[in-house]
Design a protein around this motif. Sequence first.
Motif, PDB file in Angstrom:
ATOM      1  N   GLU A   1      26.408  76.488 -52.572  1.00  0.00           N
ATOM      2  CA  GLU A   1      25.273  76.830 -53.445  1.00  0.00           C
ATOM      3  C   GLU A   1      24.894  75.660 -54.352  1.00  0.00           C
ATOM      4  O   GLU A   1      23.716  75.403 -54.578  1.00  0.00           O
ATOM      5  CB  GLU A   1      25.577  78.077 -54.281  1.00  0.00           C
ATOM      6  CG  GLU A   1      25.670  79.352 -53.470  1.00  0.00           C
ATOM      7  CD  GLU A   1      24.417  79.646 -52.656  1.00  0.00           C
ATOM      8  OE1 GLU A   1      23.296  79.417 -53.139  1.00  0.00           O
ATOM      9  OE2 GLU A   1      24.575  80.110 -51.508  1.00  0.00           O
ATOM     10  N   GLU A   2      25.890  74.948 -54.862  1.00  0.00           N
ATOM     11  CA  GLU A   2      25.625  73.786 -55.723  1.00  0.00           C
ATOM     12  C   GLU A   2      24.931  72.680 -54.929  1.00  0.00           C
ATOM     13  O   GLU A   2      23.986  72.056 -55.420  1.00  0.00           O
ATOM     14  CB  GLU A   2      26.929  73.255 -56.323  1.00  0.00           C
ATOM     15  CG  GLU A   2      27.552  74.176 -57.335  1.00  0.00           C
ATOM     16  CD  GLU A   2      28.934  73.713 -57.762  1.00  0.00           C
ATOM     17  OE1 GLU A   2      29.400  72.642 -57.290  1.00  0.00           O
ATOM     18  OE2 GLU A   2      29.563  74.421 -58.567  1.00  0.00           O
TER      19      GLU A   2
ATOM     20  N   THR B   1      21.374  73.670 -54.283  1.00  0.00           N
ATOM     21  CA  THR B   1      20.584  73.515 -55.511  1.00  0.00           C
ATOM     22  C   THR B   1      20.161  72.063 -55.673  1.00  0.00           C
ATOM     23  O   THR B   1      19.003  71.781 -56.021  1.00  0.00           O
ATOM     24  CB  THR B   1      21.397  73.988 -56.739  1.00  0.00           C
ATOM     25  OG1 THR B   1      21.690  75.379 -56.573  1.00  0.00           O
ATOM     26  CG2 THR B   1      20.640  73.763 -58.029  1.00  0.00           C
ATOM     27  N   ARG B   2      21.064  71.141 -55.397  1.00  0.00           N
ATOM     28  CA  ARG B   2      20.736  69.712 -55.478  1.00  0.00           C
ATOM     29  C   ARG B   2      19.676  69.334 -54.450  1.00  0.00           C
ATOM     30  O   ARG B   2      18.763  68.558 -54.730  1.00  0.00           O
ATOM     31  CB  ARG B   2      21.987  68.846 -55.279  1.00  0.00           C
ATOM     32  CG  ARG B   2      23.002  68.907 -56.392  1.00  0.00           C
ATOM     33  CD  ARG B   2      22.629  68.104 -57.628  1.00  0.00           C
ATOM     34  NE  ARG B   2      22.228  66.749 -57.359  1.00  0.00           N
ATOM     35  CZ  ARG B   2      23.043  65.713 -57.179  1.00  0.00           C
ATOM     36  NH1 ARG B   2      24.347  65.870 -57.227  1.00  0.00           N
ATOM     37  NH2 ARG B   2      22.562  64.507 -56.947  1.00  0.00           N
TER      38      ARG B   2
END
Length: 199
Positions: A88-89, A92-93
């Motif tokens: 998820e991180e 997001t990036r």
Amino acid sequence: EEDRHENQLDEERQKFIYQSTRELIEELGERNHEVTEQIEEAAQPAHAGSILCIPARDEADDLVALMLAQSLREKGYDAKSIAIGFVEEMLTRVKECQPDVLFVSALPPFAVTHARSLCRRAHQVCANVKVVIGLWGAAVDRKTLQQRLGSGCADYLVHSIAEAELQLRLLSNARAKTDDIAVEKQDDATSAALSESTK
């Protein structure tokens, strides 16, 4: 990598190898930074747009993504890499960066499933991105790999950093032609408007 997959390396040794390799890659990148700046000043920058390299699964994929980004920067591309993290991180990036080209770095044999999942999810957060999956050193033929990845996953599939650079050159050429056509159409429209205004 083979020793790791055969459980012949304990966790401490794996961490040492990854950390040492990362430090070597970063050191080489710093040494080449000055040379890259000179190349960028002397040559026209590559026309592939922004490039983001992300790992599919683990630290080994992360190291290859880092090497690919450095290699592409040396060739004049606007390339960055994202370190391994929670999916998820990383997505997001990807969404924040909105790259033109996204490389998903995956070392076989276990990364294909992760690469496929990441590819599909990347298309959801960045609809217009061209996704290239790097299945580094894969011994399986492209057709079989494409079938395993499924339709609509990756736009391109490469097996080496050299193939990745070649694919970007091809994308750059196609993009330059599209830009030239757009400029010609705009020039034609401007000429037509000027002709109308002088009548």
